[in-house]
Write a protein that holds these residues in place. Structure first.
Motif, PDB file in Angstrom:
ATOM      1  N   ASP A 234       0.825  -1.186  -0.026  1.00  0.00           N
ATOM      2  CA  ASP A 234      -0.022  -0.099  -0.064  1.00  0.00           C
ATOM      3  C   ASP A 234       0.849   1.106   0.032  1.00  0.00           C
ATOM      4  O   ASP A 234       1.923   1.447   0.368  1.00  0.00           O
ATOM      5  CB  ASP A 234      -0.860   0.090   1.023  1.00  0.00           C
ATOM      6  CG  ASP A 234      -2.117   0.920   1.044  1.00  0.00           C
ATOM      7  OD1 ASP A 234      -2.089   1.579   0.151  1.00  0.00           O
ATOM      8  OD2 ASP A 234      -2.890   0.808   1.710  1.00  0.00           O
TER       9      ASP A 234
ATOM     10  N   ILE B 197       5.609   0.799   1.267  1.00  0.00           N
ATOM     11  CA  ILE B 197       5.910   0.048   2.403  1.00  0.00           C
ATOM     12  C   ILE B 197       5.024  -1.249   2.590  1.00  0.00           C
ATOM     13  O   ILE B 197       3.765  -1.013   2.054  1.00  0.00           O
ATOM     14  CB  ILE B 197       5.798   0.998   3.551  1.00  0.00           C
ATOM     15  CG1 ILE B 197       6.925   1.922   3.968  1.00  0.00           C
ATOM     16  CG2 ILE B 197       5.554   0.049   5.102  1.00  0.00           C
ATOM     17  CD1 ILE B 197       7.112   2.509   5.158  1.00  0.00           C
TER      18      ILE B 197
ATOM     19  N   SER C 153       2.509  -8.402  10.070  1.00  0.00           N
ATOM     20  CA  SER C 153       2.477  -8.327  11.648  1.00  0.00           C
ATOM     21  C   SER C 153       3.222  -9.663  12.022  1.00  0.00           C
ATOM     22  O   SER C 153       3.125 -10.791  11.690  1.00  0.00           O
ATOM     23  CB  SER C 153       0.823  -8.550  11.701  1.00  0.00           C
ATOM     24  OG  SER C 153       0.530  -8.824  12.884  1.00  0.00           O
TER      25      SER C 153
ATOM     26  N   VAL D 238       1.441  -9.556  19.592  1.00  0.00           N
ATOM     27  CA  VAL D 238       1.376  -8.980  18.128  1.00  0.00           C
ATOM     28  C   VAL D 238       1.936  -7.510  17.949  1.00  0.00           C
ATOM     29  O   VAL D 238       1.857  -6.721  18.688  1.00  0.00           O
ATOM     30  CB  VAL D 238      -0.144  -9.085  17.820  1.00  0.00           C
ATOM     31  CG1 VAL D 238      -0.168  -8.595  16.238  1.00  0.00           C
ATOM     32  CG2 VAL D 238      -0.743 -10.099  18.067  1.00  0.00           C
ATOM     33  N   ARG D 239       2.929  -7.802  17.031  1.00  0.00           N
ATOM     34  CA  ARG D 239       3.535  -6.387  16.684  1.00  0.00           C
ATOM     35  C   ARG D 239       3.585  -6.298  15.158  1.00  0.00           C
ATOM     36  O   ARG D 239       3.749  -7.267  14.266  1.00  0.00           O
ATOM     37  CB  ARG D 239       5.053  -6.601  17.240  1.00  0.00           C
ATOM     38  CG  ARG D 239       5.552  -5.656  18.189  1.00  0.00           C
ATOM     39  CD  ARG D 239       6.927  -5.584  18.538  1.00  0.00           C
ATOM     40  NE  ARG D 239       6.914  -6.047  19.952  1.00  0.00           N
ATOM     41  CZ  ARG D 239       8.207  -6.512  20.515  1.00  0.00           C
ATOM     42  NH1 ARG D 239       9.115  -6.903  19.534  1.00  0.00           N
ATOM     43  NH2 ARG D 239       8.408  -7.104  21.564  1.00  0.00           N
ATOM     44  N   GLU D 240       3.782  -4.903  14.802  1.00  0.00           N
ATOM     45  CA  GLU D 240       3.864  -4.589  13.457  1.00  0.00           C
ATOM     46  C   GLU D 240       5.090  -4.492  12.932  1.00  0.00           C
ATOM     47  O   GLU D 240       5.898  -4.437  13.757  1.00  0.00           O
ATOM     48  CB  GLU D 240       3.234  -3.240  13.243  1.00  0.00           C
ATOM     49  CG  GLU D 240       1.729  -3.396  13.339  1.00  0.00           C
ATOM     50  CD  GLU D 240       1.313  -1.729  12.979  1.00  0.00           C
ATOM     51  OE1 GLU D 240       0.822  -1.643  11.918  1.00  0.00           O
ATOM     52  OE2 GLU D 240       1.613  -1.081  13.495  1.00  0.00           O
ATOM     53  N   HIS D 241       5.238  -5.007  11.552  1.00  0.00           N
ATOM     54  CA  HIS D 241       6.764  -4.996  11.269  1.00  0.00           C
ATOM     55  C   HIS D 241       6.778  -4.450   9.847  1.00  0.00           C
ATOM     56  O   HIS D 241       6.005  -4.934   9.014  1.00  0.00           O
ATOM     57  CB  HIS D 241       7.112  -6.657  11.176  1.00  0.00           C
ATOM     58  CG  HIS D 241       8.662  -6.689  10.849  1.00  0.00           C
ATOM     59  ND1 HIS D 241       9.397  -6.833  11.898  1.00  0.00           N
ATOM     60  CD2 HIS D 241       9.270  -6.618   9.726  1.00  0.00           C
ATOM     61  CE1 HIS D 241      10.786  -6.774  11.335  1.00  0.00           C
ATOM     62  NE2 HIS D 241      10.670  -6.991  10.269  1.00  0.00           N
ATOM     63  N   TYR D 242       7.299  -3.204   9.540  1.00  0.00           N
ATOM     64  CA  TYR D 242       7.218  -2.673   8.329  1.00  0.00           C
ATOM     65  C   TYR D 242       8.435  -2.903   7.740  1.00  0.00           C
ATOM     66  O   TYR D 242       9.581  -3.202   7.943  1.00  0.00           O
ATOM     67  CB  TYR D 242       7.067  -1.113   8.660  1.00  0.00           C
ATOM     68  CG  TYR D 242       5.912  -0.483   8.995  1.00  0.00           C
ATOM     69  CD1 TYR D 242       4.907  -0.119   8.267  1.00  0.00           C
ATOM     70  CD2 TYR D 242       5.375  -0.480  10.520  1.00  0.00           C
ATOM     71  CE1 TYR D 242       3.745   0.313   8.936  1.00  0.00           C
ATOM     72  CE2 TYR D 242       4.465  -0.016  11.139  1.00  0.00           C
ATOM     73  CZ  TYR D 242       3.240   0.467  10.320  1.00  0.00           C
ATOM     74  OH  TYR D 242       2.451   0.616  10.777  1.00  0.00           O
TER      75      TYR D 242
ATOM     76  N   ARG E 159      10.658  -1.858   4.414  1.00  0.00           N
ATOM     77  CA  ARG E 159      10.903  -0.679   3.499  1.00  0.00           C
ATOM     78  C   ARG E 159      11.588  -0.789   1.988  1.00  0.00           C
ATOM     79  O   ARG E 159      12.417  -1.731   2.173  1.00  0.00           O
ATOM     80  CB  ARG E 159      11.574   0.497   4.341  1.00  0.00           C
ATOM     81  CG  ARG E 159      11.453   0.347   5.862  1.00  0.00           C
ATOM     82  CD  ARG E 159      12.117   1.229   6.567  1.00  0.00           C
ATOM     83  NE  ARG E 159      11.830   2.694   6.226  1.00  0.00           N
ATOM     84  CZ  ARG E 159      11.253   3.605   6.798  1.00  0.00           C
ATOM     85  NH1 ARG E 159      10.525   3.092   7.765  1.00  0.00           N
ATOM     86  NH2 ARG E 159      11.309   4.825   6.044  1.00  0.00           N
TER      87      ARG E 159
ATOM     88  N   HIS F 189      14.303  -5.148   8.055  1.00  0.00           N
ATOM     89  CA  HIS F 189      13.215  -4.011   7.450  1.00  0.00           C
ATOM     90  C   HIS F 189      13.551  -3.937   5.926  1.00  0.00           C
ATOM     91  O   HIS F 189      12.564  -3.059   5.501  1.00  0.00           O
ATOM     92  CB  HIS F 189      13.173  -2.832   8.503  1.00  0.00           C
ATOM     93  CG  HIS F 189      12.861  -3.202   9.935  1.00  0.00           C
ATOM     94  ND1 HIS F 189      11.601  -3.561  10.047  1.00  0.00           N
ATOM     95  CD2 HIS F 189      13.480  -3.122  11.061  1.00  0.00           C
ATOM     96  CE1 HIS F 189      11.512  -3.493  11.527  1.00  0.00           C
ATOM     97  NE2 HIS F 189      12.412  -3.219  11.895  1.00  0.00           N
TER      98      HIS F 189
END
Lengths: 968, 245
Positions: free
Chosen positions: A10, A21, A25, A41-45, A47, A145
């Motif tokens: 998105d 990006i 999750s 639960v953690r977000e993981h972006y 790049r 990342h």
């Protein structure tokens, strides 16, 4: 962790940039402290804007590449320019190699960095320092990342395997990424370094260039000496160890924990014995004061524990308990004899002397540090394996592998332990670096700094970056909260050659007939802001360490010798404590303020004394000094009346040769009136500040206390005084001070000084503490109900904290959470107390070393001395001329032992027909014993009184000394 | 080992964002037909549902009626399944009551209450999943719901939390960051005029840093307002297309 949510690609609007990006999750389960399992639960972006960091790359939009275009390390294996990618274990175990300046252009992956952080804090810190160093060209690639290098953990894959795969994927990405810019075959490549066979094979399969760390380091053409720094890997260890198992296996951590919980094991700190390598104690910290010591005896029971390790012990059944031996045993490396020794001992044990004895079942935490010492070169000429003897006797000898044994022999070197396999008599280690020739001044200084844990490396770039930019000038913003005291006649009085001047004084008459006295202290807390790298470094160093002819700064020299040093005729920021006093030195008003001062003169004690005494001089500075001196005398008188102690310890000063910095003469420091003048006002300022910060912050004021010694401490002093028919009263500090004052013996003028030296030995250590954690604030030595350190912020960190507290109290600065947290402050106090203690030891060791150098150049000397202590088999003699203390033994190994009768009541010692008492005058001969190069000692032997078979004839001194001098 | 490294030397945070970057914001308006206004908003893993009723006549005790403006009634609650451990009490505890009060204050500053004397506006917000920044997510969701209900406001109210780590302000904290001992600050802003509707901080912070932190929070709030504005415009477009045909 497991990744279960799949990506949505998105475009996101972010606060400032627009980046493509991917969002993932991460879900994983974690055990909480209470034992519950929690899902997190953690977000993981992911790049697209993470750059490769290479100078060559034109695709990445980085500002400047860290990794060089011509990354050349000459190697047999890689003839092309290349970047190195080490895996986690290589970084953890071979950090000494990576730190070498030869190794440059290394890519540290985020995966590696995180794993290292998790597994070893010291290595992590060293790695971070390297990443900051510009010359090393180390680059951190945030592969976790990056969209193309992020991988998910597959079902059934262990965390370690995933990380290994992540490293391989990142390496693969790099090699493909760089290939697009390579103009020809020998273009830039990446080389993966790993010691793991499986990992290596998989990497080779996917077409990566991969080497074992050893292979690679050995292939380096220009730097063969790097090989010695390699830590031994598991394969090598197997070669060394024999098939025989010498030690029982250590238990796994889970079983140790279970054992400690159920009470069958005890957890404690391992403390090896200095004198007997087969004996040690484990200090078990109990609830409150309830701590015990468990005795460990025998190689098997010691089971590879090293001094300071945290270990688990199991108590032996009561019938196997033993008593500590009194034999001095030094490990000479012949393992066979050990068993015999043990059995002999056991017979001699009496029931009463037995103590709780145990054996080590496992190691909870190793506390290995790099050790200083010397190499025992192996007898076999071609051998590359040698034993290393650490300077600290409590550390076992370490086996290392080196090809430069011949050059290292006779040098002080640093060695790190890599491991201690159960089949090996000694731990295995590797050479880290050489400090220089043994006995040389620089080398020995370095050794004593390392052994006393004094941080003495140059300040790192990160620390220096927080220094003010030069040229520095006072800005209008600085002036907002400050009083302008530039017009005052302020001057400083310090020892000669002092460059870190942290205090200055002034005194002037007020119109109402009173006096205004000001103490101005360098405003260090203005430059060192809480929480930054500079502050953290200073807090960790805790104090400046003064060695003979050398100073290890707590803050960088720009601050200590320039911006914070209150030199004459420059404008400096200060923190001032200003009193209004009447002529009887009673304080009428106290005021604290941040200020700007301009010192009119920086004097030495002698210069100040001359000005005061010179009646012809009548300038402002002199008048100010006279006023101060007059008040100081009254203050001192008052203090003594209240019961402050003036104790004495002989301080020596070396006259250094200006070129070689070798000591040429030794002199005890003399004290002048001006010394005590400055001291009085510093004490007064400290007390005033202590009161103020305690009033303001009763929970978190940093104070200093000096507990009264327990009465039993005075036994030796009382006995000694009684032997000369002098009564000493120790009920209070005042009684002690008074009785010391009147203690005199006719015809023995030095008696009083000796008595005071003895009294000093009875005292406790003064310590820093946080007011919220303690209730006893009394300072025994100064007879003050409250005390702190305020006057030397350049060389003591405690003062910086006190400055901050005071600044908050008067509203000149803002506060921060750590300052008000009594637990954090208490932890800080512990560190400061530790550092101060170590600094003191280091200082003493430095004096001792210089004394040795001095006696080395002087040959044998005959001097008068006094007996300070009488022991069972020796007397301790003080030579007032040098402030030197030495032991005269009566039971030396090679001589027949004379008849010794020791009486504890006196205490007296009868040697043949002569009786030694405390304070007896004796004549001794002093020489340097350098038979053991690591532990050089001053030896004393008795000349007078003459006891046949014990005393030595008077050696012929003069010619030898002269000859020595001619040689130089 | 010491806790988590919240900001790496390379400038990346735990989840891979840079210091000033917000989490991904997704929102929908008009999710329920029966309420006067409603919105659903996600900010990363924090998800909230806001519902607005009113303005309508005063219900319950008439004594609270204000004669010159409308009363705003807020209720904040958290779903029992919103946290890692099941929550026992979804609303009415001290924390929720405080949060309700904060929301009320925020919206009293933003909604043009003087247009509706003697009436009442109800705002109900529920956190469906909590991952840090609950207050800001609620404010942002409620703003959309109020707009959906057609109640005039002075401006969007946008909120964001900011934390302070290693001398750097971090925008829009996630739970791991919030619980990692960071001094954090929540700010609700009316972005066009730059007025602050609410500022809340209950951590210790050096006074010198406050200004930079507020500055960063305002920038972050402006970022949020841009997203909200897009959501509103898109929603309007959809609605007008439906009604236009």
């Amino acid at each position: 962790y497991k990744i279960n949510d799949i990506a949505i690609r998105d475009t996101l609007t972010l606060a400032c940039t627009l980046i493509v990006i991917m969002l993932k999750s991460k879900t994983f389960v974690k055990k909480t402290r209470s034992g519950k399992v929690m899902k997190i639960v953690r977000e993981h972006y992911l790049r697209d804007d993470i750059w490769c960091g290479s100078e060559v790359c034109s695709e990445c939009k980085q500002e400047s590449g860290v990794l060089q275009k011509d990354a050349c390390i000459e190697s047999n294996l890689c003839s092309y320019p290349h970047y190195l990618i080490p895996d986690t274990n290589v970084v953890l175990h071979q950090i000494d190699v990576l730190e070498d300046p030869v190794i440059r252009n290394v890519i540290i992956l985020q995966t590696v960095l995180q794993e290292v952080r998790h597994r070893s804090a010291p290595v992590y810190k060293r790695l971070k320092d390297m990443l900051h160093e510009k010359e090393k060209h180390f680059y951190t690639f945030t592969n976790e990342h990056h969209r193309e290098t992020f991988i998910e953990r597959e079902p059934g894959e262990s965390a370690n395997d995933r990380n290994d795969r992540a490293i391989r994927v990142a390496a693969k990405w790099y090699s493909q990424h760089l290939k697009t810019f390579a103009s020809h075959e020998d273009g830039l490549k990446v080389v993966l370094l790993t010691n793991d066979q499986g990992n290596k094979q998989k990497a080779e399969e996917s077409g990566l260039l991969v080497y074992k760390c050893e292979e690679y380091v050995k292939s380096l053409i220009a730097n063969p000496e790097l090989v010695d720094r390699l830590a031994l890997s598991d394969d090598d260890k197997n070669e060394i160890t024999s098939a025989k198992l010498l030690f029982p296996e250590h238990l796994p951590l889970s079983r140790i924990q279970a054992g400690i919980k159920s009470g069958c094991f005890l957890q404690g700190t391992f403390r090896a014995s200095r004198d007997n390598y087969l004996e040690a104690t484990v200090f078990v910290q109990g609830e409150g004061e309830d701590s015990t010591e468990v005795l460990i005896q025998g190689l098997q029971n010691l089971n590879r524990a090293v001094h300071q390790d945290v270990v688990a012990v199991q108590l032996l059944p009561r019938n196997e308990w033993v008593a500590p031996t009194s034999v001095v045993l030094q490990d000479e490396g012949i393992a066979k004899d050990d068993d015999d020794n043990e059995e002999e001992e056991e017979k001699a044990v009496t029931e009463a002397a037995r103590r709780s004895t145990g054996k080590i079942v496992g190691i909870i935490k190793r506390n290995w540090r790099p050790f200083c010492g010397m190499l025992n070169v192996s007898q076999i000429k071609e051998s590359t394996r040698h034993l290393f003897t650490p300077a600290d006797r409590r550390i076992p000898r370490i086996r290392i592998e080196t090809r430069q044994a011949s050059t290292l022999a006779g040098q002080r070197i640093i060695v790190a332990i890599d491991g201690w396999p159960k089949g090996s008599r000694y731990p295995n280690g590797h050479f880290v670096r050489s400090l220089g020739g043994a006995g040389e001044k620089e080398t020995e200084e370095e050794v004593l700094l390392l052994e006393h844990d004094v941080p003495h490396q140059a300040f790192s770039q990160a620390v220096l970056s927080f220094l003010p930019k030069m040229p520095w000038a006072i800005t209008p913003e600085d002036m907002v909260m400050r009083e302008d005291l530039r017009q005052l006649t302020v001057c400083s009085v310090d020892p000669p050659g002092c460059t870190d001047i942290d205090d200055a004084l002034h005194c002037r008459d007020l119109e109402n007939g009173n006096l205004e006295v000001g103490v101005h202290i360098a405003d260090v807390s203005h430059f060192i802001r809480p929480g930054n790298a500079l502050d953290k470094e200073a807090a960790s160093r805790g104090t400046t360490v003064y060695l003979c002819g050398k100073r290890i700064d707590m803050v960088p020299a720009l601050l200590s010798s320039d911006l914070c040093s209150l030199r004459s005729n420059v404008e400096r920021l200060a923190f001032s404590c200003i009193w209004e006093m009447n002529h009887d030195a009673e304080i009428l008003k106290t005021r604290f303020t941040k200020s700007v001062i301009n010192s009119k003169a920086s004097l030495t004690y002698a210069e100040a004394q001359m000005r005061i005494d010179d009646t012809a001089k009548n300038d402002d500075i002199t008048k100010s000094l006279r006023g101060l001196n007059k008040l100081a005398k009254i203050l001192k008188q008052k203090r003594i009346e209240k019961g402050a102690l003036t104790l004495s310890s002989i301080e020596v000063r070396f006259h250094m040769d200006s070129e070689t910095h070798d000591p040429i003469d030794l002199q005890t420091k003399e004290l002048m009136e001006t010394n005590s003048m400055v001291e009085e006002f510093m004490l007064l300022a400290n007390i005033s500040v202590a009161q103020k910060i305690y009033d303001e912050f009763s929970e978190c004021a940093l104070l200093r206390k000096h507990p009264a010694p327990p009465p039993s401490n005075y036994d030796i002093l009382l006995k000694a005084a009684k032997s000369k028919d002098v009564e000493i009263y120790t009920d209070s500090a005042k009684a002690l001070a008074d009785s010391l004052d009147v203690a005199k013996v006719d015809g023995f003028p030095y008696f009083n000084t000796l008595l005071r030296i003895l009294a000093t030995r009875c005292m406790m250590q003064a310590v820093y503490f946080c007011s919220g954690m303690d209730s006893d604030f009394h300072h025994y030595g100064l007879a003050s109900p409250i005390y702190t350190h305020f006057t030397s912020p350049i060389r003591r960190y405690a003062d910086i904290i006190v400055h901050r507290l005071l600044a908050v109290a008067i509203g000149a600065d803002s506060t921060y959470p750590e300052l008000m947290d009594k637990h954090k402050q208490s932890a800080l106090c512990n560190n400061l107390n530790y550092r101060h203690k170590m600094a003191q030891y280091a200082q003493r060791a430095s004096v001792a070393f210089h004394t040795q150098l001095f006696f080395k150049s002087r040959g044998i000397l005959n001097e008068d001395g006094y007996i300070l202590f009488v022991k069972k088999n020796a007397i301790i003699v003080l030579i007032p001329k040098f402030g030197l203390e030495g032991t005269v033994f009566f039971d030396t190994k090679d001589k027949t032992i004379p008849k010794l009768v020791f009486d504890e009541e006196g205490p007296t010692l009868n040697v043949e027909q002569h009786t030694f008492r405390i304070f007896d005058k004796v004549k001794v001969t002093i020489r340097l014993d350098d038979s053991n190069i690591q532990h050089q000692k001053i030896r004393m032997a008795l000349i007078n009184p003459v006891i046949p078979g014990v005393s030595v004839p008077v050696p012929d001194v003069e010619p030898q000394a002269k000859k020595q001098k001619l040689d130089h | 080992m010491a806790g988590l490294e919240l900001l790496s030397d390379q400038g990346y945070r735990l989840d891979g964002r840079k210091a000033t970057e917000l989490r991904k914001v997704q929102a929908r308006m008009g999710v329920f037909a029966q309420a006067d206004g409603s919105a659903y908003l996600e900010q990363g893993n924090t998800k909230a549902l806001a519902v607005v009723y009113g303005p309508h006549e005063m219900r319950g005790s008439r004594s609270r009626t204000l004669h010159d403006r409308a009363v705003i009634n807020c209720q904040y609650s958290m779903a029992t399944f919103s946290t890692a451990e099941r929550k026992r009490r979804p609303h009415g505890d001290r924390k929720s009551t405080e949060m309700s009060l904060h929301l009320k204050q925020t919206f009293e500053a933003a909604v043009m209450t003087q247009l509706y004397p003697r009436s009442q506006i109800d705002i109900y917000v529920k956190i469906l999943q909590s991952d840090g920044g609950n207050y800001s997510v609620c404010v942002n969701a409620a703003t959309l719901a109020v707009i959906d209900a057609g109640i005039p406001m002075r401006d969007y109210v946008c909120a964001c939390t900011v934390g302070f780590v290693d001398e750097t302000p971090l925008a829009d904290l996630c739970y791991a960051e919030e619980s990692g001992g960071v001094s954090s600050l929540a700010l609700a802003l009316l972005p066009r005029g730059g007025q602050i509707a609410l500022l809340q901080m209950d951590a210790r912070l050096h006074q010198d840093h406050l200004e930079t932190l507020i500055e960063a929070a305002m920038t972050a709030c402006k970022g949020v307002s841009k997203v909200l504005d897009d959501v509103v415009r898109q929603h309007l477009q959809e609605v007008s297309m439906l009604t236009g045909e």
